[in-house]
Design a protein around this motif. Sequence first.
Motif, PDB file in Angstrom:
ATOM      1  N   ASP A 153       0.562  -1.516   0.692  1.00 49.89           N
ATOM      2  CA  ASP A 153       0.008   0.016  -0.138  1.00 49.89           C
ATOM      3  C   ASP A 153       0.766   1.391  -0.005  1.00 49.89           C
ATOM      4  O   ASP A 153       0.502   2.395   0.125  1.00 49.89           O
ATOM      5  CB  ASP A 153      -0.699  -0.063   1.204  1.00 49.89           C
ATOM      6  N   GLU A 156      -0.628   4.334  -2.169  1.00 52.95           N
ATOM      7  CA  GLU A 156      -1.317   5.098  -1.568  1.00 52.95           C
ATOM      8  C   GLU A 156      -1.736   5.946  -0.386  1.00 52.95           C
ATOM      9  O   GLU A 156      -1.785   6.625  -0.078  1.00 52.95           O
ATOM     10  CB  GLU A 156      -2.354   3.984  -1.060  1.00 52.95           C
ATOM     11  N   ARG A 161      -2.117   6.545  -5.647  1.00 55.36           N
ATOM     12  CA  ARG A 161      -3.154   5.437  -5.755  1.00 55.36           C
ATOM     13  C   ARG A 161      -3.763   5.730  -4.590  1.00 55.36           C
ATOM     14  O   ARG A 161      -3.508   5.459  -3.184  1.00 55.36           O
ATOM     15  CB  ARG A 161      -2.631   4.635  -6.325  1.00 55.36           C
ATOM     16  N   THR A 162      -4.864   5.150  -4.895  1.00 59.89           N
ATOM     17  CA  THR A 162      -6.067   4.986  -3.520  1.00 59.89           C
ATOM     18  C   THR A 162      -6.604   3.653  -3.291  1.00 59.89           C
ATOM     19  O   THR A 162      -7.014   2.919  -4.246  1.00 59.89           O
ATOM     20  CB  THR A 162      -7.515   6.357  -3.279  1.00 59.89           C
ATOM     21  N   ARG A 163      -7.131   3.427  -1.993  1.00 62.26           N
ATOM     22  CA  ARG A 163      -8.062   2.482  -1.578  1.00 62.26           C
ATOM     23  C   ARG A 163      -9.198   1.985  -2.251  1.00 62.26           C
ATOM     24  O   ARG A 163      -9.518   1.187  -2.756  1.00 62.26           O
ATOM     25  CB  ARG A 163      -7.695   2.160   0.060  1.00 62.26           C
ATOM     26  N   GLU A 164      -9.437   2.997  -2.275  1.00 62.46           N
ATOM     27  CA  GLU A 164     -11.341   3.251  -3.185  1.00 62.46           C
ATOM     28  C   GLU A 164     -10.579   2.840  -4.623  1.00 62.46           C
ATOM     29  O   GLU A 164     -11.938   2.147  -4.965  1.00 62.46           O
ATOM     30  CB  GLU A 164     -11.692   4.400  -3.011  1.00 62.46           C
ATOM     31  N   ARG A 165     -10.243   3.224  -5.540  1.00 65.03           N
ATOM     32  CA  ARG A 165      -9.677   2.536  -6.989  1.00 65.03           C
ATOM     33  C   ARG A 165      -9.662   1.527  -6.922  1.00 65.03           C
ATOM     34  O   ARG A 165     -10.002   0.429  -7.823  1.00 65.03           O
ATOM     35  CB  ARG A 165      -8.679   3.894  -7.248  1.00 65.03           C
ATOM     36  N   LEU A 167     -10.794  -1.085  -5.185  1.00 64.98           N
ATOM     37  CA  LEU A 167     -11.270  -1.704  -4.774  1.00 64.98           C
ATOM     38  C   LEU A 167     -12.605  -1.720  -5.264  1.00 64.98           C
ATOM     39  O   LEU A 167     -13.491  -2.807  -5.884  1.00 64.98           O
ATOM     40  CB  LEU A 167     -12.590  -1.546  -3.734  1.00 64.98           C
ATOM     41  N   ALA A 168     -12.788  -0.647  -6.091  1.00 66.39           N
ATOM     42  CA  ALA A 168     -13.695   0.042  -7.615  1.00 66.39           C
ATOM     43  C   ALA A 168     -13.419  -1.110  -8.757  1.00 66.39           C
ATOM     44  O   ALA A 168     -13.854  -1.357  -9.209  1.00 66.39           O
ATOM     45  CB  ALA A 168     -13.903   1.607  -7.717  1.00 66.39           C
ATOM     46  N   ASP A 169     -11.692  -1.566  -9.210  1.00 64.93           N
ATOM     47  CA  ASP A 169     -11.139  -1.821 -10.074  1.00 64.93           C
ATOM     48  C   ASP A 169     -11.812  -3.469  -9.708  1.00 64.93           C
ATOM     49  O   ASP A 169     -11.984  -4.318 -10.926  1.00 64.93           O
ATOM     50  CB  ASP A 169      -9.695  -1.698  -9.767  1.00 64.93           C
TER      51      ASP A 169
END
Length: 223
Positions: A153, A156, A161-165, A167-169
């Motif tokens: 991470d 992040e 980079r984001t954790r949300e991106r 998880l969305a991917d």
Amino acid sequence: MAVPALGARVHPHYGVFSPVRGEYVDLVAKAPLPARSRAFDIGTGTGVLAAVLARRGVERLVATDRDPRAVACARDNIERLGLAGRVDVLPADLFPAGRAPLVVCNPPWIPATPVSPVDHAVYDPGCRMLRGFLYGLAGHLEPGGEGWLILSDLGERLGLRTRERLLADIGAAGLRVVGRLDTRPRHPRATDPRDPLHAARAAEVTSLWRLRQATGVTQPPAG
């Protein structure tokens, strides 16, 4: 270099990233195997993860890399370890043909531009390899199979980079998270306050994400 999880040494070639970050190898050495019949190792580098899985009892492995130096390096290490009869190392950009019950990938962790040959193992411009693995994974998994994404991470924590991106991917790729193993870094830079990235390195977590095809998602046949 010695790899404790392997009980042997691997020999990196020039321009091929050395597995000095042993914590990610340890994650692969202890994660529960979904099957032992077959596995793919995507972006194999020195071949260390394919070798670890073979030593854990996986019967057949296909390891891929798009860098000719890494392919040659992995083949040399697999031969030296006496595993050539069980591990095939192929030149490929990400996946080989077919499906497997286990597909493993340790992509570069930092979404930035490499400036030297060895940087390609650390920097992944635009998360190309990370997203390529995620969006191709479901089409290369056997029913009930797992993909293991090994990822720090640090990107992040550096705001790249984001954790949300992530998880969305994962969701957009038709995947779901079924488990995660975490570990903290043990390398000297993580405890060196003189390092300009000390705060991020000291808090860094490396994870093995266990991914499966999302329920009700139908993927096209693997090419």
